[in-house]
Write a protein that holds these residues in place. Structure first.
Motif, mmCIF file in Angstrom:
data_model
loop_
_atom_site.group_PDB
_atom_site.id
_atom_site.type_symbol
_atom_site.label_atom_id
_atom_site.label_comp_id
_atom_site.label_asym_id
_atom_site.label_seq_id
_atom_site.Cartn_x
_atom_site.Cartn_y
_atom_site.Cartn_z
ATOM 1 N N LYS A 67 8.192 139.239 -34.278
ATOM 2 C CA LYS A 67 9.387 138.937 -33.474
ATOM 3 C C LYS A 67 9.488 139.845 -32.253
ATOM 4 O O LYS A 67 9.909 139.418 -31.185
ATOM 5 C CB LYS A 67 10.641 139.070 -34.335
ATOM 6 N N CYS A 115 8.825 133.897 -46.977
ATOM 7 C CA CYS A 115 8.252 134.055 -45.641
ATOM 8 C C CYS A 115 6.860 134.679 -45.716
ATOM 9 O O CYS A 115 5.924 134.206 -45.073
ATOM 10 C CB CYS A 115 9.175 134.916 -44.788
ATOM 11 N N GLY A 171 11.793 124.074 -35.935
ATOM 12 C CA GLY A 171 12.739 124.382 -37.005
ATOM 13 C C GLY A 171 13.513 125.663 -36.750
ATOM 14 O O GLY A 171 13.429 126.258 -35.677
ATOM 15 N N LYS A 172 14.224 126.100 -37.774
ATOM 16 C CA LYS A 172 15.113 127.257 -37.640
ATOM 17 C C LYS A 172 14.582 128.515 -38.302
ATOM 18 O O LYS A 172 15.088 129.599 -38.070
ATOM 19 C CB LYS A 172 16.471 126.943 -38.273
ATOM 20 N N TYR A 173 13.608 128.378 -39.194
ATOM 21 C CA TYR A 173 13.190 129.503 -40.022
ATOM 22 C C TYR A 173 11.748 129.912 -39.736
ATOM 23 O O TYR A 173 10.946 129.113 -39.262
ATOM 24 C CB TYR A 173 13.337 129.142 -41.507
ATOM 25 N N ARG A 204 10.666 127.285 -29.248
ATOM 26 C CA ARG A 204 12.090 126.968 -29.033
ATOM 27 C C ARG A 204 12.395 125.487 -29.235
ATOM 28 O O ARG A 204 13.552 125.085 -29.214
ATOM 29 C CB ARG A 204 12.498 127.370 -27.619
ATOM 30 N N SER A 205 11.372 124.678 -29.420
ATOM 31 C CA SER A 205 11.570 123.242 -29.550
ATOM 32 C C SER A 205 12.206 122.899 -30.900
ATOM 33 O O SER A 205 12.057 123.657 -31.870
ATOM 34 C CB SER A 205 10.239 122.503 -29.403
ATOM 35 N N PRO A 206 12.887 121.766 -30.985
ATOM 36 C CA PRO A 206 13.470 121.345 -32.263
ATOM 37 C C PRO A 206 12.420 121.181 -33.365
ATOM 38 O O PRO A 206 12.715 121.424 -34.541
ATOM 39 C CB PRO A 206 14.119 119.998 -31.935
ATOM 40 N N GLU A 207 11.216 120.809 -32.999
ATOM 41 C CA GLU A 207 10.129 120.637 -33.986
ATOM 42 C C GLU A 207 9.807 121.926 -34.729
ATOM 43 O O GLU A 207 9.282 121.884 -35.842
ATOM 44 C CB GLU A 207 8.854 120.168 -33.298
ATOM 45 N N VAL A 224 6.642 130.169 -38.179
ATOM 46 C CA VAL A 224 6.347 128.955 -37.421
ATOM 47 C C VAL A 224 4.944 129.124 -36.846
ATOM 48 O O VAL A 224 4.606 130.193 -36.349
ATOM 49 C CB VAL A 224 7.347 128.735 -36.260
ATOM 50 N N PRO A 226 6.562 123.914 -38.636
ATOM 51 C CA PRO A 226 7.760 124.668 -39.015
ATOM 52 C C PRO A 226 7.658 125.119 -40.463
ATOM 53 O O PRO A 226 6.865 124.579 -41.239
ATOM 54 C CB PRO A 226 8.881 123.639 -38.848
ATOM 55 N N TYR A 227 8.480 126.072 -40.829
ATOM 56 C CA TYR A 227 8.522 126.503 -42.225
ATOM 57 C C TYR A 227 9.061 125.362 -43.093
ATOM 58 O O TYR A 227 9.982 124.645 -42.708
ATOM 59 C CB TYR A 227 9.417 127.738 -42.399
#
Length: 117
Positions: A54, A32, A74-76, A69-72, A79, A95-96
């Motif tokens: 954060k 990260c 990603g989760k990690y 918050r968009s799917p583009e 961003v 995204p990462y």
């Protein structure tokens, strides 16, 4: 984030996009940390950079929150969300990703930024 008003003013006066780097300043994750540095180094000079920890996410403009918050996105973390200088349009969401894939995503985002100038 404490300098958001100054960053917006800077972006508006130079009609430069604003890149919001969303991460966690308290992370000990070397991936990260490295990805955050790489994003800053790659995008520096092409836009106004704003680091968003954060804990500061609630203070973001709604359009940036929506992009995060968009799917583009990603989760990690990290961003990167690149917005137009007036914060009306999303130019890129990075995204990462690991290694060369992240380098490529950042390069594509930088090309989009340069096309908007």
């Amino acid at each position: 984030m404490n300098e958001l008003d100054a960053a917006k003013s800077d972006a508006l006066s130079g009609k430069k996009p604003i890149a919001f780097l969303y991460s966690d300043q308290k992370t000990y994750c070397p991936l990260c940390i490295g990805a955050s540095r790489q994003a800053m180094e790659t995008l520096a000079g092409s836009c106004v950079l704003v680091y968003v920890g954060k804990s500061d996410a609630a203070k973001l403009p709604q359009q940036v929150k929506n992009a995060l918050r968009s799917p583009e996105a990603g989760k990690y973390i990290p961003v990167v969300v690149v917005m137009s200088y007036d914060l009306r349009n999303v130019i890129a969401i990075v995204p990462y990703a690991r290694g060369e894939a992240y380098k490529k995503l950042l390069s594509e985002a930088k090309k989009k930024i340069l096309l908007k100038k």
